[in-house]
Write a protein that holds these residues in place. Structure first.
Motif, short mmCIF file in Angstrom:
data_model
loop_
_atom_site.label_atom_id
_atom_site.label_comp_id
_atom_site.label_asym_id
_atom_site.label_seq_id
_atom_site.Cartn_x
_atom_site.Cartn_y
_atom_site.Cartn_z
N THR A 111 0.82 -1.20 0.00
CA THR A 111 0.00 0.00 0.00
C THR A 111 0.86 1.26 0.00
O THR A 111 0.38 2.35 -0.28
CB THR A 111 -0.94 0.01 1.21
OG1 THR A 111 -0.18 -0.28 2.40
CG2 THR A 111 -2.03 -1.04 1.05
N SER A 112 2.14 1.11 0.33
CA SER A 112 3.11 2.21 0.25
C SER A 112 4.44 1.62 -0.19
O SER A 112 4.69 0.42 -0.01
CB SER A 112 3.29 2.91 1.60
OG SER A 112 2.14 3.59 2.01
N GLY A 113 5.28 2.47 -0.73
CA GLY A 113 6.60 2.01 -1.13
C GLY A 113 7.54 3.18 -1.30
O GLY A 113 7.11 4.33 -1.46
N GLY A 114 8.83 2.90 -1.28
CA GLY A 114 9.82 3.95 -1.45
C GLY A 114 11.21 3.45 -1.15
O GLY A 114 11.51 2.25 -1.27
N TYR A 115 12.06 4.37 -0.74
CA TYR A 115 13.47 4.06 -0.47
C TYR A 115 13.79 4.43 0.97
O TYR A 115 13.33 5.46 1.48
CB TYR A 115 14.37 4.83 -1.41
CG TYR A 115 15.86 4.60 -1.19
CD1 TYR A 115 16.45 3.42 -1.61
CD2 TYR A 115 16.63 5.54 -0.53
CE1 TYR A 115 17.80 3.20 -1.40
CE2 TYR A 115 17.99 5.33 -0.32
CZ TYR A 115 18.57 4.15 -0.74
OH TYR A 115 19.91 3.92 -0.53
N SER A 116 14.59 3.60 1.62
CA SER A 116 15.02 3.86 2.99
C SER A 116 16.47 4.32 3.02
O SER A 116 17.36 3.56 2.65
CB SER A 116 14.87 2.60 3.85
OG SER A 116 15.54 2.76 5.08
N VAL A 117 16.69 5.55 3.46
CA VAL A 117 18.06 6.04 3.60
C VAL A 117 18.75 5.38 4.78
O VAL A 117 19.97 5.25 4.81
CB VAL A 117 18.09 7.57 3.74
CG1 VAL A 117 17.60 8.25 2.48
CG2 VAL A 117 17.30 8.06 4.95
#
Length: 838
Positions: free
Chosen positions: A780-786
C-alpha cells in the motif's frame, strides 16, 4: 393522473447505464427501488458511447469496478433473456516507448492484486496474430483477452429488465425539479415531461415521491443536479469525437477468411483507440483542445443531440491510425460523432455520499460510464445496504473536492483529464492546469529556493527541492516509473533530516476545532483512543459503522472542552463532512451541544525535525529560561504548548511524522513568512535542509507510520492495521462492536526489499510467498530507505504471514525480488531519538 409510486426506499435519478445498474443492484439486494428518467433510457451519453470495456486502470478501486462490470455483463443474457451485445474480442494496448512499457508493468501489479488476467506480447507476437497492424516501431503490448466492447443500449436495457425482475420500478419521462430533506426522508418533486415540437417540455402534471435514499446518476445533467441540491459537483461535459470508416477491403478479406475480430486496439502514445465496426473501423481519439461544454447546465433543447464536428482537431490522431493500420488509408469516412462525455478533475467518477446531505448518494462524472456502470452499481449498493463496500471506495468519494472548487476550475481540469487519458500515468505525475491556486504565504520563497510542487486538495505543497532557478517545466521532465532525477534530491533531504534538521511545509493539513459543553463526550465517543489531558496529544481513529478506519486524527486537547483535530490535507472536506455529521448524530441522541469549526485556512504548519531541531528553536524561543523551555521536563514528547518564536505566537506540538526529535509549529497564517524567515536564519550553521513530501513519505515508512488512503482505509480496521495501542477497548466508541466482530482478516506489515538498482516500489505491487508463486497480498506504500540503503514498503498479508522475519517476494517490472517482514518501526524502534532530551 399517473399511477406513479409515491413511497420508495431508494429513488435512482437517471436512466443511463450507471443508473440502471444501481437500480438493478439495489433491487437485487431487496430494497424497494424506483428509477426515474427524464427522457428515454440511454438518451444521455449512453446512446452515443463507443461501448468499450477496458480493464486497464491504475486505481485499485476502479480496477475492481471495471472487473466486476466485465464479469457481470457476461451473465445478463442468462438472467434476463436479453443479449447485452458483448463482443469479447480482447483489448490490445500497444507501446511505442520503454517508458510506456514501464507503465504497463506497473499496471500489471495493480491488475495482479485484483485478479485481472492479462498478457504481455512482443511486436512479433502482435504481427503474427494481427498482420494488418504495423509493429516495427512498437516495444510491445499489454493484452486483456477477456474484455472487448459492448452495445451500450443493449446492456442498459438488459440491466433495466433485470432490475424489474428483482422488483424495481422504472418510470420514463419524469424530471426531478426539487429535493427537500424532512429529517427522515427525501421529498422529491417530479414533473411529467411531454414531447412538443421535437423538444421535451414540462407538463402541468407533478407529483411528490417520498424516498428514504436518493441516488443521482444524472450524467450530463450533473450541474442541474448540483443546483437542486445546493452543492458542488465537479462533473462537467467535454466534447468527444469519434469517426466510423467505410469497410476496409483488407479487413473484410481478413474476416471472410474465417479470422476472428481484431481486439480493441489502443495506441496509447498516439492517443487513440480503434475497433472493428461492420467491416470498417471506429477511431476514437483523446486529442488536445477538446472543450468543456454545459458548464452551467444542459440546455432544455438538448436531448440525444450532438455537437458540430471539428475534424481538424483530430487530424493528428487520424494520421496516426493510418500509420498503425496502413490499409485504412484509402478507406472513406462513413459516419462521425461529437458528443458530450462527462469528466471530473482527476478523471475518476464521483461515487458515494453527497457532501453535507443525509441519505443522498452521488454517481456522477463517468468518463468510462459503460465500463464502470456494472461495478459502480454493485459497490454503491453495498455501501448503501451494508454500510460499506468490500473494497475501499474513498478514492472515488465526491468529497475529495472541497467547497473551494469553482465551475472554472472544474471545466479546465476536466479538459485536462480528457487530454490525459492516454498521457503516461507516472505515479509521480503532477498535472499543471489551474495551478497555482491555493498557496501558502511562503509559496514564492519556496519556489525561489527550487521547490517543485505537488497539488493536495488544491494546495501547492513542495514535493522536493530541486536546483534553485530551475525552469518551470523541470519537474515535468523529472518524472519516471523508475528513479527519476528528483530521487537524488529526496534522498539528500531525507538524509539531512536524519543527520541534522529538516523543515517541511505541512500547511495543507486539515484542521478542525471541536468545542462546546458536549465536546469531550463527543470526541470520546467518536474516536478509538483514550482522550489526552489538557496540553497533551494523542493519535486516534474514527471508524465507519462497519468498524473499519474512516479517518485518522491527531487530537490536541487545548482546554477541558476544546479539541484541535488535525488530519490529512488531501481529505479535508471528506473528514470535515464526517465530523460534522457525527456531531449532529451525537447531539440528536441527547448529547451535549458541540461546535465544529474548520480552521484549516487560518493556521499554517511547519514541521521542524531532526537532531538539531531543538537547537534551532532555542535560538528563537522567547521564554524566561530558553535553555530549558524545550527540554523533556518542560516540553515532553506528545505534548502541546503555546510558545513565542520571535514575534510569532505558535502552538507547538512535540511530534514528528518522520520519527526524529521534532515539533509541528502551528501558527497564524498571516505571520507565516515572518516565521519562515526566522527559522531559515536560525538554521544557519545547524544543517537545516528544506524537505519535501517525497522524502517525508520515505521517512514515515521507516517508522511504520500508517497513512490514510494507503494503509488506512474503509477496508481494514485499526486492529488489522496493527494500531492496537491507539484503540482503547475499555471504553465504548462508534464502530467498536463491528470492529471486534470482523476480527483479523489480514495484517499490515513493513518490509525491506532487495529490489532493482534503478527503481523503488510505488505501493501498488503484489506480495508473494518466498517461492514467488502464491500471491499473499499487496503493498500500500513504497519507497526508499536512507537508513537501510534499500527499498521499503508497507502492505497487507494474511495473519500467519505477518511475523517478523517472514520471507516474501515483491513483483516489480515483472520480476520478483526478495523481501522480509521487519519489526514495526524498524528505524529506532524504541523511539529514543524522538524522546531525546536537551
Amino acid at each position: 393522473m399517473s399511477d406513479l409510486k409515491t413511497h420508495v426506499r431508494a429513488l435512482v435519478v437517471g436512466g443511463g447505464a450507471v443508473g440502471t445498474s444501481i437500480a438493478y443492484h439495489l433491487a437485487k439486494a431487496g430494497w424497494d427501488t424506483m428509477l426515474l428518467e427524464r427522457d428515454e433510457l440511454t438518451s444521455g451519453s449512453t446512446w452515443h458511447a463507443a461501448g468499450l470495456l477496458p480493464l486497464f486502470n491504475m486505481s485499485y478501486a476502479t480496477t475492481h469496478i471495471h472487473k466486476y462490470s466485465v464479469d457481470f455483463y457476461k451473465t445478463l443474457e442468462a438472467e434476463t433473456g436479453l443479449d447485452a451485445g458483448f463482443y469479447v474480442v480482447g483489448n490490445l494496448r500497444m507501446a511505442q516507448t520503454d517508458d510506456r512499457m514501464d507503465e504497463y508493468m506497473l499496471y500489471s501489479s495493480v491488475a495482479e492484486t485484483a485478479d485481472v488476467y492479462h498478457e504481455f506480447l512482443s511486436p512479433k507476437e502482435i504481427k503474427d496474430r494481427w498482420p494488418l497492424v504495423r509493429t516495427e516501431d512498437l516495444k510491445g503490448a499489454l493484452f486483456h483477452p477477456q474484455d472487448g466492447y459492448i452495445n451500450p443500449a443493449d446492456v442498459t436495457m438488459a440491466m433495466a429488465k433485470g432490475a424489474r425482475q428483482h422488483g424495481a420500478t422504472i418510470e420514463r419521462r419524469w424530471q426531478v425539479d426539487g429535493y427537500r430533506w424532512t429529517g427522515a426522508e427525501w421529498e422529491v418533486t417530479v414533473t411529467k415531461m411531454v414531447e412538443k415540437g421535437g423538444n421535451l417540455v414540462p407538463s402541468d402534471e407533478q407529483s411528490v415521491i417520498h424516498a428514504e435514499h436518493v441516488v443521482t446518476a444524472t450524467g450530463n445533467h450533473a450541474q442541474r443536479t448540483a443546483k437542486l441540491l445546493g452543492i458542488k459537483i465537479p462533473a462537467i461535459v467535454v466534447e468527444h469525437q469519434y469517426i466510423v470508416t467505410e469497410p476496409d477491403p483488407a479487413l473484410v478479406e481478413w474476416r471472410n477468411a474465417g479470422n476472428p475480430q481484431h481486439p480493441v486496439l489502443r495506441d496509447a502514445d498516439a492517443k487513440w483507440y480503434v475497433r472493428e465496426e461492420r467491416g470498417g473501423w471506429i477511431l476514437g481519439p483523446y486529442e488536445r483542445g477538446a472543450p468543456a461544454r454545459f458548464e452551467y447546465g444542459v440546455p432544455d433543447s438538448f436531448r440525444a443531440d450532438l455537437f458540430p464536428l471539428d475534424l481538424e482537431r483530430i487530424e493528428e490522431e487520424y494520421m496516426a491510425m493510418i500509420h498503425r493500420i496502413p490499409t485504412s488509408e484509402t478507406v472513406g469516412l462513413k459516419d462521425d460523432f461529437n458528443g458530450p462525455i462527462c469528466y471530473t478533475p482527476d478523471g475518476n467518477p464521483l461515487v458515494g455520499p453527497a457532501p453535507g446531505l443525509r441519505n443522498m448518494w452521488l454517481a456522477e462524472g463517468f468518463s468510462f460510464g459503460i465500463t464502470a456502470a456494472g461495478g459502480t452499481g454493485h459497490y454503491l449498493a453495498q455501501m448503501m445496504t451494508q454500510g460499506e463496500a468490500e473494497i475501499d471506495m474513498a478514492s472515488l468519494d465526491p468529497k475529495r473536492y472541497g467547497s473551494w472548487m469553482t465551475t472554472e476550475y472544474g471545466a479546465r481540469k476536466n479538459e485536462e483529464a480528457y487530454e490525459h487519458v492516454f498521457i503516461l500515468h507516472h505515479p509521480d505525475e503532477e498535472r499543471e492546469a489551474c495551478r497555482p491556486l491555493r498557496t501558502a504565504p511562503v509559496y514564492d520563497r519556496q519556489k525561489a529556493l527550487g521547490a517543485q510542487f505537488g497539488q493536495v486538495n488544491g494546495w501547492e505543497r513542495p514535493n522536493y527541492y530541486g536546483p534553485a532557478g530551475a525552469p518551470e517545466d523541470y519537474d515535468h521532465h523529472a518524472r519516471s516509473f523508475r528513479r527519476a532525477s528528483w530521487w537524488t534530491f529526496a534522498r539528500e533531504e531525507a538524509t539531512a533530516l536524519r543527520e541534522s534538521a529538516g523543515l517541511i511545509d505541512a500547511t495543507a493539513f486539515a484542521k478542525h476545532w471541536v468545542t462546546g459543553p458536549g465536546a469531550t463526550a463527543f470526541v470520546d465517543w467518536f474516536t478509538t483512543n483514550r482522550l489526552p489531558k489538557v496540553g497533551r496529544i494523542n493519535l486516534t481513529y474514527a471508524l465507519t459503522e462497519t468498524g473499519t478506519t474512516r479517518t485518522e486524527y491527531t487530537v490536541v486537547r487545548l482546554a477541558e472542552q476544546h479539541y484541535y483535530l488535525i488530519s490529512a490535507g488531501a481529505w479535508a472536506a471528506y473528514d470535515g463532512d464526517y465530523l460534522r455529521k457525527a456531531a449532529e448524530d451525537f447531539m440528536g441522541r441527547g448529547g451535549g451541544w458541540v461546535s465544529i469549526q474548520d480552521v484549516t485556512t487560518a493556521w499554517g504548519v511547519f514541521a521542524l525535525a531532526g537532531p538539531n531541531s531543538r537547537d534551532i528553536l532555542k535560538r528563537l524561543i522567547r521564554d524566561p529560561d530558553p535553555a530549558t523551555a524545550l527540554s523533556n521536563k518542560r516540553f515532553p514528547w506528545l505534548s502541546a504548548r503555546d510558545i513565542e518564536l520571535g514575534m510569532v505566537p505558535v502552538t507547538a506540538i512535540r511530534v514528528a511524522y518522520t520519527g526524529e526529535l521534532g515539533w509541528e509549529l502551528h501558527h497564524p497564517i498571516e505571520m507565516q513568512t515572518r516565521l519562515w524567515d526566522q527559522l531559515m536564519q536560525a538554521g544557519e550553521g545547524l544543517g537545516l535542509r528544506l524537505v519535501g513530501a517525497r522524502a517525508q513519505n520515505w521517512l514515515r515508512q521507516e517508522k511504520s507510520y500508517r497513512a490514510f488512503g494507503n494503509e488506512l482505509g474503509r477496508d481494514a480496521t485499526p486492529l488489522e492495521a496493527g494500531l492496537d495501542r491507539f484503540v482503547d477497548l475499555s471504553k465504548e466508541f462508534h464502530g467498536k462492536a463491528a470492529m471486534q466482530e470482523k476480527g483479523l482478516r489480514s495484517m499490515c506489515v513493513t518490509v525491506l526489499i532487495d529490489g532493482p538498482a534503478d527503481a523503488d516500489p510505488w505501493g501498488k505491487e503484489a506480495l508473494f510467498d518466498e517461492t514467488g508463486t502464491t500471491r499473499l497480498g499487496r503493498l500500500t506504500s513504497g519507497g526508499y530507505s536512507v537508513a537501510f540503503g534499500k527499498q521499503i514498503g508497507m502492505g497487507y498479508v494474511p495473519v500467519d504471514k505477518a511475523a517478523v522475519g517472514t520471507k516474501l517476494k515483491v513483483r516489480m517490472f515483472r520480476q520478483t525480488y526478495d523481501a522480509v517482514v521487519v519489526e514495526d518501526s524498524p528505524y529506532d524502534p524504541q523511539n529514543a531519538r524522538i524522546r531525546q532530551d536537551g
